[in-house]
Design a protein around this motif. Structure first.
Motif, PDB file in Angstrom:
ATOM      1  N   VAL A 222       0.840  -1.203   0.000  1.00 24.26           N
ATOM      2  CA  VAL A 222       0.000   0.000   0.000  1.00 24.26           C
ATOM      3  C   VAL A 222       0.873   1.251   0.000  1.00 24.26           C
ATOM      4  N   ILE A 223       1.905   1.262   0.835  1.00 24.58           N
ATOM      5  CA  ILE A 223       2.802   2.430   0.913  1.00 24.58           C
ATOM      6  C   ILE A 223       3.487   2.663  -0.426  1.00 24.58           C
ATOM      7  N   ASP A 224       3.953   1.571  -1.050  1.00 28.48           N
ATOM      8  CA  ASP A 224       4.601   1.708  -2.369  1.00 28.48           C
ATOM      9  C   ASP A 224       3.633   2.272  -3.406  1.00 28.48           C
ATOM     10  N   ALA A 225       2.386   1.783  -3.384  1.00 29.21           N
ATOM     11  CA  ALA A 225       1.403   2.249  -4.365  1.00 29.21           C
ATOM     12  C   ALA A 225       1.080   3.724  -4.161  1.00 29.21           C
ATOM     13  N   LEU A 226       0.949   4.131  -2.905  1.00 26.29           N
ATOM     14  CA  LEU A 226       0.636   5.535  -2.630  1.00 26.29           C
ATOM     15  C   LEU A 226       1.829   6.432  -2.936  1.00 26.29           C
ATOM     16  N   SER A 227       3.026   5.949  -2.679  1.00 20.78           N
ATOM     17  CA  SER A 227       4.221   6.725  -3.029  1.00 20.78           C
ATOM     18  C   SER A 227       4.322   6.895  -4.541  1.00 20.78           C
ATOM     19  N   GLN A 228       3.991   5.833  -5.275  1.00 22.64           N
ATOM     20  CA  GLN A 228       4.021   5.936  -6.741  1.00 22.64           C
ATOM     21  C   GLN A 228       2.977   6.928  -7.224  1.00 22.64           C
ATOM     22  N   ALA A 229       1.824   6.959  -6.540  1.00 24.62           N
ATOM     23  CA  ALA A 229       0.787   7.924  -6.907  1.00 24.62           C
ATOM     24  C   ALA A 229       1.297   9.345  -6.729  1.00 24.62           C
ATOM     25  N   MET A 230       2.085   9.571  -5.665  1.00 23.40           N
ATOM     26  CA  MET A 230       2.653  10.902  -5.447  1.00 23.40           C
ATOM     27  C   MET A 230       3.686  11.239  -6.520  1.00 23.40           C
ATOM     28  N   ILE A 231       4.452  10.227  -6.927  1.00 18.99           N
ATOM     29  CA  ILE A 231       5.431  10.450  -8.010  1.00 18.99           C
ATOM     30  C   ILE A 231       4.710  10.788  -9.308  1.00 18.99           C
ATOM     31  N   ASP A 232       3.664  10.004  -9.622  1.00 20.33           N
ATOM     32  CA  ASP A 232       2.897  10.275 -10.841  1.00 20.33           C
ATOM     33  C   ASP A 232       2.277  11.661 -10.813  1.00 20.33           C
ATOM     34  N   ALA A 233       1.844  12.075  -9.613  1.00 18.10           N
ATOM     35  CA  ALA A 233       1.186  13.373  -9.495  1.00 18.10           C
ATOM     36  C   ALA A 233       2.153  14.532  -9.644  1.00 18.10           C
ATOM     37  N   SER A 234       3.447  14.274  -9.510  1.00 19.90           N
ATOM     38  CA  SER A 234       4.435  15.361  -9.611  1.00 19.90           C
ATOM     39  C   SER A 234       5.268  15.234 -10.883  1.00 19.90           C
ATOM     40  N   THR A 235       4.724  14.590 -11.895  1.00 16.64           N
ATOM     41  CA  THR A 235       5.404  14.446 -13.181  1.00 16.64           C
ATOM     42  C   THR A 235       4.868  15.490 -14.152  1.00 16.64           C
ATOM     43  N   GLY A 236       5.776  16.173 -14.807  1.00 18.69           N
ATOM     44  CA  GLY A 236       5.378  17.173 -15.787  1.00 18.69           C
ATOM     45  C   GLY A 236       5.857  18.558 -15.402  1.00 18.69           C
ATOM     46  N   LEU A 237       5.539  19.551 -16.242  1.00 20.52           N
ATOM     47  CA  LEU A 237       5.929  20.951 -16.027  1.00 20.52           C
ATOM     48  C   LEU A 237       7.437  21.114 -15.875  1.00 20.52           C
ATOM     49  N   GLY A 238       8.175  20.281 -16.599  1.00 16.43           N
ATOM     50  CA  GLY A 238       9.621  20.411 -16.608  1.00 16.43           C
ATOM     51  C   GLY A 238      10.327  19.784 -15.428  1.00 16.43           C
ATOM     52  N   ILE A 239       9.598  19.107 -14.552  1.00 17.31           N
ATOM     53  CA  ILE A 239      10.212  18.462 -13.386  1.00 17.31           C
ATOM     54  C   ILE A 239      10.791  17.131 -13.826  1.00 17.31           C
ATOM     55  N   SER A 240      12.052  16.918 -13.571  1.00 18.36           N
ATOM     56  CA  SER A 240      12.738  15.724 -14.036  1.00 18.36           C
ATOM     57  C   SER A 240      12.194  14.484 -13.344  1.00 18.36           C
ATOM     58  N   ALA A 241      11.939  13.456 -14.135  1.00 19.46           N
ATOM     59  CA  ALA A 241      11.449  12.196 -13.577  1.00 19.46           C
ATOM     60  C   ALA A 241      12.521  11.471 -12.790  1.00 19.46           C
ATOM     61  N   ASP A 242      13.776  11.875 -12.929  1.00 17.37           N
ATOM     62  CA  ASP A 242      14.875  11.214 -12.229  1.00 17.37           C
ATOM     63  C   ASP A 242      15.093  11.771 -10.825  1.00 17.37           C
ATOM     64  N   GLU A 243      14.469  12.884 -10.504  1.00 20.38           N
ATOM     65  CA  GLU A 243      14.684  13.484  -9.190  1.00 20.38           C
ATOM     66  C   GLU A 243      13.944  12.692  -8.124  1.00 20.38           C
ATOM     67  N   PRO A 244      14.478  12.637  -6.895  1.00 13.89           N
ATOM     68  CA  PRO A 244      13.776  11.937  -5.809  1.00 13.89           C
ATOM     69  C   PRO A 244      12.481  12.644  -5.446  1.00 13.89           C
ATOM     70  N   LEU A 245      11.566  11.878  -4.865  1.00 15.82           N
ATOM     71  CA  LEU A 245      10.238  12.397  -4.557  1.00 15.82           C
ATOM     72  C   LEU A 245      10.301  13.610  -3.650  1.00 15.82           C
ATOM     73  N   GLU A 246      11.209  13.582  -2.653  1.00 19.67           N
ATOM     74  CA  GLU A 246      11.256  14.692  -1.710  1.00 19.67           C
ATOM     75  C   GLU A 246      11.661  16.007  -2.369  1.00 19.67           C
ATOM     76  N   MET A 247      12.256  15.935  -3.562  1.00 22.59           N
ATOM     77  CA  MET A 247      12.592  17.153  -4.304  1.00 22.59           C
ATOM     78  C   MET A 247      11.492  17.509  -5.309  1.00 22.59           C
ATOM     79  N   ARG A 248      10.833  16.487  -5.838  1.00 20.05           N
ATOM     80  CA  ARG A 248       9.826  16.722  -6.879  1.00 20.05           C
ATOM     81  C   ARG A 248       8.584  17.418  -6.327  1.00 20.05           C
TER      82      ARG A 248
END
Length: 553
Positions: A222-248
Motif C-alpha cells: 500500500v505504501i509503495d502504491a501511494l508513493s508511486q501515486a505521489m510520483i505520478d502526481a508530480s510528473t510534468g511541467l519540466g520536473i525531471s522524472a529522475d529526481e527523488p520524490l522529496e525534491m519533486r
C-alpha cells in the motif's frame, strides 16, 4: 446506501437485510423469523406495527412458537440487550402491537487520508481476534510509512458517504469457514473508486506469525502504491522524472502555487520547444504558465493594455482547451489547466473545478493542489472552505517561505472578500510577522486593499500611492481587479475586495482615476459612487474584452 445507514442505532449495527448484527464488537445471529420481524420493524420506525401485520411478515414454515409474535419479540429483545420496561429498541403498545423507537444514527463524516474498511462475515469464529489484530497492524504500519499529516483510520463495514473527505480506502474482507480464514484487500482511489492495487492474503490459522508477516507485506504494498501515486502526481511541467520524490513535490508546489519568475524567464526556450513539438501538452501548458507569469509579474504599473491582456488570455484559453484530452492521466497538468482556466475567468469555472477535484483526488494531498482548491472555493463565495485549504498549506512546515507567503496572501484576500474584518486583521498581522517578510510591492498592495475605507492610509503607504499618479493608480486598481476580484461570482464579494483600494485612490487622485469597468463590475456607477460602505447601485458589468486600452475603459 441510505438503508444501510438507517440500520445503525447507537452501538447496534444491523446489516441492511438484517442477516446479522454487531454490538460492542460481538456478532448477533438471527433466525429467519427474527430477521423478518426486524426488517418489518426497522423499515417502519415510530409506527405501530400490529400483531396481525407482523404475523404476515413471518415465514410460514415455522412452528407455533416461532409464529407467536410476543415470543419472537422477547427473543429479539434478549439478543439486542433490550428491556421491555425501559426499551431502547422495541416498545410495547399493550393490546395492539409493537413500535421500533430507536432513532437511526448517521455516522460522522470521515476526514482521513486512508480508511481501512474491514468487512467480517456474520459467523463468529475463533480467528476473529487475529483478524482484528491484522487490521490494527495494517493501520499502524501504513500510518508509520506515510508519515505525519496523513491520517489512517479503521472504519468497520465502511460504505461511502457524500460528506466523507478521504483520498483512499483499503477494503478488506474476511470469511471464516472449514478451519480457514480467507482475506482479500483492495486499495481504491477516492472518490473515483479506481482500483489501485489488490492483495490476496495467505493466512495460516495455526501460525500466528503469518498474520504479522502478511500485514507487513500488504502495508508495504500500500505504501509503495501511494508513493508511486505521489510520483505520478508530480510528473510534468519540466520536473525531471529522475529526481527523488522529496525534491519533486516541493518543485511541483512551487510551479503551481506562486507566480514563479522562472516561467517569465523561460519564454524563449519554451517558444522553441513548442515549435519543435507542437502536440506536446506538457510543453503547451508550460507556455501558458509563461503567459500567465507575464500577466502577473508585470505588476500594477506595467502598463499592459486591456487589448494585450485579452489577446494573452485568449491564447491561454484556446491552448488549455486543446490540451485537455491529452492530460487526463496526469494530475499535475490537470491542476495547471484548472489554475489557468480559473485565472483567465472565461466562464470555465465549472470545468476548472472538475479538473481540480479529480486531480486533487489523485495528488496525495500535496501542497500544489491546496491554493488552487482554495481559490476555486473562493470564487464560489465558500470562504470558510477556501481559508481551510490555505490554512492546511500554511501548516505544512516543509514548504518554503515563498509558498507560505503565497498561502497567507490568498487567505487575507479571502477574508477581505468575506467581509470578516477581525479575522482579516489577525491574518494580516501573521503575514507581516513572517520570518521572510513580504516584498515591498506586495506589502504595499495588500495594505492598500485591506486598509479601512473610513481612515486615511499610514503616511508611508499614502505617499507610495500618491507617487503612482492617476495613471499608475488606475493600473493598480486594474491589477487587483484582474488578479483577485473578477473571479468572484458574488458582486458583493467583488466590492469587498475592491472597495478599500478604490476609496483610497479616489481620495488621493479623484474619481477619474478609477476605471469605469471596474466600478460597473462591483455595482457602482461613476456618478454618486460611495465607497465608504453604503449599498452600491446595481449595474451589469460590461464585457471588458472589447476595450482597447485603459483610457477608453
Amino acid at each position: 446506501m441510505d438503508k444501510a445507514l438507517d440500520l445503525r442505532f447507537g452501538d447496534l449495527f444491523l446489516d441492511e437485510t438484517c442477516l446479522f448484527g454487531r454490538r460492542n464488537g460481538l456478532v448477533i445471529q438471527f433466525t429467519r423469523n427474527e430477521r423478518a420481524l426486524l426488517l418489518a420493524l426497522t423499515r417502519n420506525p415510530q409506527r405501530l406495527m400490529r400483531r396481525g401485520r407482523l404475523l404476515d411478515e413471518v415465514a410460514s414454515e415455522s412452528d407455533v412458537s416461532d409464529r407467536n409474535i410476543d415470543f419472537l419479540v422477547n427473543r429479539l429483545r434478549t439478543k439486542l440487550g433490550d428491556n421491555a420496561k425501559s426499551p431502547k429498541y422495541i416498545a410495547t403498545q399493550y393490546g395492539e402491537g409493537y413500535v421500533w423507537i430507536a432513532a437511526p444514527v448517521r455516522p460522522a463524516p470521515i476526514d482521513a487520508f486512508l480508511v481501512i474498511g474491514p468487512a467480517f462475515g456474520p459467523q463468529e469464529h475463533p480467528t476473529s481476534e487475529q483478524a482484528s489484530s491484522l487490521v490494527d497492524q495494517l493501520r499502524d504500519k501504513i500510518a508509520a510509512g506515510l508519515g505525519s499529516g496523513r491520517r489512517v483510520v479503521v472504519v468497520e463495514n465502511w460504505s461511502p458517504a457524500a460528506a466523507d473527505k478521504l483520498r483512499y480506502v483499503l477494503q478488506t474482507s474476511f470469511l471464516a469457514g472449514n478451519g480457514q480464514l480467507d482475506c482479500a484487500a483492495t486499495l481504491r482511489e477516492m472518490p473515483s473508486r479506481r482500483i489501485v492495487k489488490a492483495f490476496r492474503l495467505h493466512l495460516d490459522i495455526a501460525d500466528a506469525a503469518s498474520f504479522t508477516s502478511e500485514a507487513t507485506r500488504v502495508a508495504n504494498g500500500v505504501i509503495d502504491a501511494l508513493s508511486q501515486a505521489m510520483i505520478d502526481a508530480s510528473t510534468g511541467l519540466g520536473i525531471s522524472a529522475d529526481e527523488p520524490l522529496e525534491m519533486r513535490l516541493p518543485k511541483a508546489s512551487s510551479a503551481l502555487s506562486t507566480s514563479n519568475p522562472a516561467w517569465l524567464a523561460s519564454g524563449e526556450q519554451l517558444g522553441k520547444a513548442r515549435e519543435q513539438d507542437p502536440q506536446n501538452a506538457d510543453i503547451a501548458l508550460q507556455w501558458c504558465l509563461h503567459l500567465f507569469a507575464r500577466l502577473i509579474l508585470i505588476g500594477p504599473t506595467g502598463g499592459i493594455s486591456l487589448e494585450e491582456r485579452y489577446r494573452i488570455e485568449s491564447e491561454i484559453d484556446a491552448t488549455v482547451l486543446e490540451c485537455l484530452p491529452a492530460i487526463e492521466t496526469n494530475p499535475l497538468l490537470m491542476l495547471a489547466a484548472a489554475k489557468l482556466l480559473y485565472f483567465i475567468n472565461r466562464g470555465q469555472l465549472d470545468l476548472a473545478e472538475d479538473l481540480a477535484e479529480r486531480a486533487f483526488a489523485r495528488t496525495a494531498d500535496f501542497a500544489a493542489a491546496l491554493p488552487i482548491m482554495g481559490q476555486l472555493r473562493y470564487a464560489r463565495g465558500r470562504f470558510d472552505e477556501a481559508v481551510g485549504f490555505f490554512d492546511r498549506g500554511i501548516a505544512m512546515a516543509e514548504l518554503g517561505p515563498a509558498l507560505h507567503l503565497h498561502m497567507r496572501v490568498l487567505k487575507c484576500i479571502a477574508l477581505l472578500a468575506a467581509g470578516d474584518r477581525a479575522a482579516l486583521d489577525a491574518a494580516a498581522v501573521d503575514t507581516a510577522n513572517m520570518d521572510a517578510p513580504c516584498p515591498p510591492e506586495i506589502a504595499l498592495m495588500i495594505g492598500w486593499m485591506i486598509a479601512p475605507v473610513d481612515r486615511a492610509l499610514p503616511p508611508a503607504s499614502a505617499q507610495a500611492l500618491a507617487a503612482l499618479g492617476p495613471t499608475g493608480a488606475a493600473g493598480a486598481i486594474e491589477y487587483v481587479y484582474f488578479t483577485s476580484a473578477r473571479h468572484l461570482v458574488s458582486e458583493h464579494a467583488r466590492a469587498n475586495v475592491m472597495r478599500g483600494l478604490i476609496a483610497h485612490v479616489t481620495r488621493l487622485h479623484g474619481e477619474q482615476a478609477v476605471p469605469a469597468f471596474v466600478l460597473a463590475s462591483i455595482g457602482f456607477s461613476r456618478r454618486g459612487q460611495n465607497m465608504m460602505g453604503s449599498a452600491p447601485r446595481r449595474r451589469p458589468a460590461p464585457d471588458v474584452r472589447v476595450r482597447k486600452n485603459t483610457a477608453e475603459a
